[in-house]
Structure formats: C-alpha cells, structure tokens
Motif scaffolding. Structure first.
Motif, PDB file in Angstrom:
ATOM      1  N   GLY A  30       0.837  -1.159   0.051  1.00  0.00           N
ATOM      2  CA  GLY A  30      -0.070   0.142   0.179  1.00  0.00           C
ATOM      3  C   GLY A  30       1.076   1.303  -0.025  1.00  0.00           C
ATOM      4  N   ILE A  31       0.245   2.369  -0.264  1.00  0.00           N
ATOM      5  CA  ILE A  31       1.029   3.460  -0.291  1.00  0.00           C
ATOM      6  C   ILE A  31       0.282   4.813   0.168  1.00  0.00           C
ATOM      7  N   MET A  32      -0.820   4.727   0.871  1.00  0.00           N
ATOM      8  CA  MET A  32      -1.483   5.883   1.373  1.00  0.00           C
ATOM      9  C   MET A  32      -1.506   6.126   2.922  1.00  0.00           C
ATOM     10  N   ASP A  33      -1.580   4.864   3.623  1.00  0.00           N
ATOM     11  CA  ASP A  33      -2.287   5.122   5.064  1.00  0.00           C
ATOM     12  C   ASP A  33      -1.063   4.060   5.954  1.00  0.00           C
ATOM     13  N   THR A  34      -1.031   4.351   7.211  1.00  0.00           N
ATOM     14  CA  THR A  34      -0.192   3.635   8.015  1.00  0.00           C
ATOM     15  C   THR A  34      -0.939   2.521   8.535  1.00  0.00           C
ATOM     16  N   THR A  35      -0.390   1.132   8.269  1.00  0.00           N
ATOM     17  CA  THR A  35      -0.971   0.071   8.811  1.00  0.00           C
ATOM     18  C   THR A  35      -0.125  -1.000   9.645  1.00  0.00           C
ATOM     19  N   TYR A  36      -0.464  -1.452  10.587  1.00  0.00           N
ATOM     20  CA  TYR A  36       0.389  -2.370  11.532  1.00  0.00           C
ATOM     21  C   TYR A  36      -0.747  -3.775  11.892  1.00  0.00           C
ATOM     22  N   ILE A  37      -0.115  -4.596  11.841  1.00  0.00           N
ATOM     23  CA  ILE A  37      -0.760  -5.934  12.342  1.00  0.00           C
ATOM     24  C   ILE A  37      -0.432  -6.207  13.904  1.00  0.00           C
ATOM     25  N   LEU A  38      -1.277  -6.251  14.792  1.00  0.00           N
ATOM     26  CA  LEU A  38      -1.123  -6.398  16.282  1.00  0.00           C
ATOM     27  C   LEU A  38      -1.513  -7.669  16.514  1.00  0.00           C
ATOM     28  N   LYS A  39      -0.950  -8.286  17.702  1.00  0.00           N
ATOM     29  CA  LYS A  39      -1.348  -9.884  18.061  1.00  0.00           C
ATOM     30  C   LYS A  39      -1.411  -9.587  19.735  1.00  0.00           C
ATOM     31  N   ASP A  40      -2.036 -10.371  20.134  1.00  0.00           N
ATOM     32  CA  ASP A  40      -2.243 -10.578  21.622  1.00  0.00           C
ATOM     33  C   ASP A  40      -2.301 -12.247  21.899  1.00  0.00           C
ATOM     34  N   ASN A  41      -2.692 -12.745  23.054  1.00  0.00           N
ATOM     35  CA  ASN A  41      -2.562 -14.057  23.200  1.00  0.00           C
ATOM     36  C   ASN A  41      -3.936 -14.755  22.507  1.00  0.00           C
ATOM     37  N   ARG A  42      -4.960 -14.081  22.318  1.00  0.00           N
ATOM     38  CA  ARG A  42      -5.972 -14.549  21.675  1.00  0.00           C
ATOM     39  C   ARG A  42      -6.100 -14.487  20.183  1.00  0.00           C
ATOM     40  N   SER A  43      -5.813 -13.121  19.555  1.00  0.00           N
ATOM     41  CA  SER A  43      -6.284 -13.111  18.250  1.00  0.00           C
ATOM     42  C   SER A  43      -5.062 -12.035  17.549  1.00  0.00           C
ATOM     43  N   ALA A  44      -5.597 -11.636  16.311  1.00  0.00           N
ATOM     44  CA  ALA A  44      -4.701 -10.673  15.728  1.00  0.00           C
ATOM     45  C   ALA A  44      -5.567  -9.591  15.374  1.00  0.00           C
ATOM     46  N   TYR A  45      -4.972  -8.262  15.054  1.00  0.00           N
ATOM     47  CA  TYR A  45      -5.675  -6.873  14.825  1.00  0.00           C
ATOM     48  C   TYR A  45      -5.047  -6.188  13.873  1.00  0.00           C
ATOM     49  N   ILE A  46      -5.791  -5.335  13.277  1.00  0.00           N
ATOM     50  CA  ILE A  46      -5.161  -4.122  12.276  1.00  0.00           C
ATOM     51  C   ILE A  46      -5.312  -2.986  13.318  1.00  0.00           C
TER      52      ILE A  46
END
Length: 266
Positions: A30-46
């Motif tokens: 991508g080229i427009m917005d900042t995006t991270y992948i997050l994880k905890d002990n249960r699931s993954a998030y954006i």
C-alpha cells in the motif's frame, strides 16, 4: 497500508489498555495510510492511521462495516479509536498469488451479496467526488501526451448512483481461506455503479481479460444479485476502469510503468 507514522508496542498498549498486545508488525503493502498488524494471546488485529484528511469517509466506513457484519459478509469489525489510531479485527486468509476459477466464483458471490446490501447505503458522497479527473488529465497531457490521447475520454466519465461501491478490490484488499473470500479497506468507496465495481475487481483477478473468467463471474453474480449485468456492459466498464486506474497511477507515480500494466489489462 504501509507505514508513515511510527508507533511502538509499548505505546499501543498504553493507547488500548484493555488489551495486552505481545507483537506489532509494520506492513509493507500500500501507499496511502499507516497500517500495523497487532497480536495478543487471543487473536490478531489491524491498527491504522489515516494519513489523509478524511474524517467523514472514516465515519462512513465504520457505519458500513457495522452493517456488513450483521449481513454475515466477511469484512473487518471496527473495534475502537484513540488519538487518531483506528483499531480493527484482522481477517483470516492469504492474498492469492494467482487466480483460479474458485477465486472468481468467490469474488462474484461476495460482490453480489455486497451490492444487494449496499444499494440502500447512500449516506456518503459519490465515488468520483474525491478525484479531480480534469486536473489529472492536465498533468498527463503536459508530461505524457501519448497516454493523454488514450485517456482523454475520461473527461466524460460518469457513474450511475446505484449504491455504495468499494471501487478498489485489488488482490491486496482481499484474503482467501479455502474458497471463502474476505474483503477490507472500504475507505475510498462511495456511491457509484455496480458494474464499475465489478470491472475494477476483474482487472485485478483477471488481468488478461480471459473470456471464461468474465463469463463465469457474470453467471455466478447474476444468479445471486437483484440487479443483472450484461456481458456487453461489463466489458465496456472494464475498459473504462482500466483507463481510470491508469490515470491514477500516472498521477501518483509521475511515470507510466504501472499505468501501462493497467491499461494493457483491458
């Protein structure tokens, strides 16, 4: 997607204290917005930070996602916002590297269901409102006149106001798990024409414009959609969509390499 604004794992946990994130990963697509992948002990998030002034569009996307979740469509859930950081559920699956017929069928099933629901979702601006086509054509005319001659017909480009369209279903906005498709990044959508929405998706999933893929898509889509679309209408929209995204790419990249790939796809 991609990263323009940095944030650390510690800072994310301070922003959203009800979670206990153990992992943060910057994305590269991508080229427009900042995006991270997050994880905890249960699931993954954006985790996203929109690097453009688009508060109205963000509100619209959140409202749309809330509606689509109730419709059982495989789209993200908006969870929370803090200090300009927007937090979403992460969908499961992988981005397809090559296109098989089951990808085409899954795409058709998703878009028919999405359009059935989005035809009444018009609490947003027209899709084309955010694009100054004349200004973009002026740049192309000045710097890449060969392409201007190919793209100048976009001066008359209009879309019917049939309902909310995604308008950007390229492969990097999809994930597949088996024959199930997930679609995300509705932020640049708006009210537009369903056949154009399909045309954009087929440019990505059928770049060589194989007749079998187009006909298979239409058969599945029309079996499930309230609104039927003809092959002639779709082929015309594919050519228009290819020109439109070629124009966007030239204006963003200031060169024609990626635009050539898009234009040739039609």
């Amino acid at each position: 997607m991609g990263v323009k604004t940095a944030i650390s794992l510690k800072e994310v946990n301070l922003l959203f204290p009800s979670y206990n994130f153990t992992h943060i990963e910057p994305t590269t697509n991508g080229i427009m917005d900042t995006t991270y992948i997050l994880k905890d002990n249960r699931s993954a998030y954006i985790l996203k930070k929109y690097e453009r002034e688009m508060s109205k569009k963000i509100q619209t996307e959140h409202s749309l996602l809330a509606h689509l979740v109730t419709c059982k469509l495989n789209t993200p859930r908006f969870l929370e916002e803090k200090n300009g950081w927007h937090f979403y559920s992460k969908l499961q699956g992988k981005m397809p590297k090559s296109t098989k017929l089951f990808h085409i069928h899954a795409l058709a099933r998703f878009l028919s269901a999405f359009h059935n629901e989005s035809r009444n979702f018009k609490d947003t601006s027209p899709f084309l409102k955010h694009y100054d086509i004349n200004a973009m054509l002026t740049f192309v005319k000045k710097n890449h006149f060969y392409y201007y001659k190919k793209l100048s017909s976009l001066q008359k480009f209009r879309l019917k106001q049939e309902g909310f369209i995604h308008g950007d279903i390229f492969k990097d906005n999809t994930l597949f798990k088996g024959n199930s498709i997930a679609v995300f990044d509705f932020i640049d959508g708006g009210v537009g024409e369903f056949s154009f929405d399909i045309a954009v998706a087929l440019l990505a999933f059928n770049p060589k414009n194989r007749p079998l893929h187009v006909k298979s898509f239409l058969k599945t889509y029309n079996q499930n959609s309230r609104q039927k679309i003809s092959l002639k209408e779709l082929q015309k929209q594919i050519k228009t969509a290819a020109k439109f995204y070629a124009l966007l790419r030239i204006n963003h990249d200031k060169k024609t390499k990626r635009a050539k790939e898009m234009y040739n796809a039609s």
